[in-house]
Design a protein around this motif. Sequence first.
Motif, PDB file in Angstrom:
ATOM      1  N   ALA A   1      -7.567  13.350 -27.872  1.00  0.00           N
ATOM      2  CA  ALA A   1      -8.795  12.384 -28.303  1.00  0.00           C
ATOM      3  C   ALA A   1      -8.133  11.192 -28.644  1.00  0.00           C
ATOM      4  O   ALA A   1      -8.611  10.900 -30.176  1.00  0.00           O
ATOM      5  CB  ALA A   1      -9.873  13.195 -28.976  1.00  0.00           C
TER       6      ALA A   1
ATOM      7  N   PRO B   1     -15.507  15.125 -31.903  1.00  0.00           N
ATOM      8  CA  PRO B   1     -15.584  15.519 -30.374  1.00  0.00           C
ATOM      9  C   PRO B   1     -14.869  16.893 -29.931  1.00  0.00           C
ATOM     10  O   PRO B   1     -14.157  17.147 -30.856  1.00  0.00           O
ATOM     11  CB  PRO B   1     -15.076  14.284 -29.602  1.00  0.00           C
ATOM     12  CG  PRO B   1     -14.856  13.406 -30.532  1.00  0.00           C
ATOM     13  CD  PRO B   1     -14.930  13.807 -31.889  1.00  0.00           C
TER      14      PRO B   1
ATOM     15  N   ALA C   1     -12.971  17.511 -28.172  1.00  0.00           N
ATOM     16  CA  ALA C   1     -11.367  17.525 -27.662  1.00  0.00           C
ATOM     17  C   ALA C   1     -10.528  17.204 -29.012  1.00  0.00           C
ATOM     18  O   ALA C   1      -9.504  17.833 -28.861  1.00  0.00           O
ATOM     19  CB  ALA C   1     -11.222  16.337 -26.914  1.00  0.00           C
ATOM     20  N   ALA C   2     -11.249  16.602 -29.924  1.00  0.00           N
ATOM     21  CA  ALA C   2     -10.610  16.283 -31.183  1.00  0.00           C
ATOM     22  C   ALA C   2     -10.440  17.653 -32.087  1.00  0.00           C
ATOM     23  O   ALA C   2      -9.670  18.082 -32.543  1.00  0.00           O
ATOM     24  CB  ALA C   2     -11.504  15.258 -32.081  1.00  0.00           C
TER      25      ALA C   2
ATOM     26  N   TRP D   1     -10.654   8.500 -30.532  1.00  0.00           N
ATOM     27  CA  TRP D   1     -11.396   9.178 -31.802  1.00  0.00           C
ATOM     28  C   TRP D   1     -10.165   9.364 -32.705  1.00  0.00           C
ATOM     29  O   TRP D   1     -10.406   8.707 -34.040  1.00  0.00           O
ATOM     30  CB  TRP D   1     -11.905  10.730 -31.419  1.00  0.00           C
ATOM     31  CG  TRP D   1     -12.044  11.068 -32.809  1.00  0.00           C
ATOM     32  CD1 TRP D   1     -13.487  11.112 -33.361  1.00  0.00           C
ATOM     33  CD2 TRP D   1     -11.454  11.986 -33.774  1.00  0.00           C
ATOM     34  NE1 TRP D   1     -13.693  11.745 -34.702  1.00  0.00           N
ATOM     35  CE2 TRP D   1     -12.239  12.408 -34.734  1.00  0.00           C
ATOM     36  CE3 TRP D   1     -10.168  12.451 -33.694  1.00  0.00           C
ATOM     37  CZ2 TRP D   1     -11.967  13.155 -35.994  1.00  0.00           C
ATOM     38  CZ3 TRP D   1      -9.777  13.324 -34.760  1.00  0.00           C
ATOM     39  CH2 TRP D   1     -10.777  13.710 -35.644  1.00  0.00           C
TER      40      TRP D   1
END
Length: 180
Positions: free
Chosen positions: A139, A86, A88-89, A142
């Motif tokens: 994140a 993702p 954000a990750a 995740w």
Amino acid sequence: MVFDLVAVAFWVMLPAYVPNNIAVLAGGGAPIDGGRTMGGRRLLGDGKTWRGTAVGTLGGVALAQLLNYVEPVVADAIGVPVPAFPLAAAVGLALGAMLGDVGASFVKRRTGRKRGAAFPVVDQLDFVVGALACAALFAPGWFLATFTLPVVAVVVVLTPVLHVATNGIAYVLGLKDEPY
């Protein structure tokens, strides 16, 4: 089982492994510390620049997006499911790697080490700590699903080996002034 763990650990850390290398190539410019000192020593030194940090972070995020694109092909080729990143990750891993390196530079200056001086263990794992911390912050779902204890253990063992090997190669190629 071991191959699966190594493959996943390497895959999920790629967006954190690459930013500092990109920063070396794209660095230069204004130092983050602006030349400021603490206790007679630079806060960070000339090697930590805004441009290097920004370009390194963007490079890590871009790599994560590329990995997302090739993930189905790679997972099929190696027979191991690898996670997607993702945004954000990706930002957490890349920015965290850069911030971990900046933090280590600050610690190096406080302990009297000069730019480029060896600082065993810290040199190999500073960016890992930063990347994992920021990924967990940016994140969390995740991160918890991806960085299981076995994956983290492999990262902690694999990273110093890769760090020493890639720095040795960069030194031989003339990209680094020291082999560590």
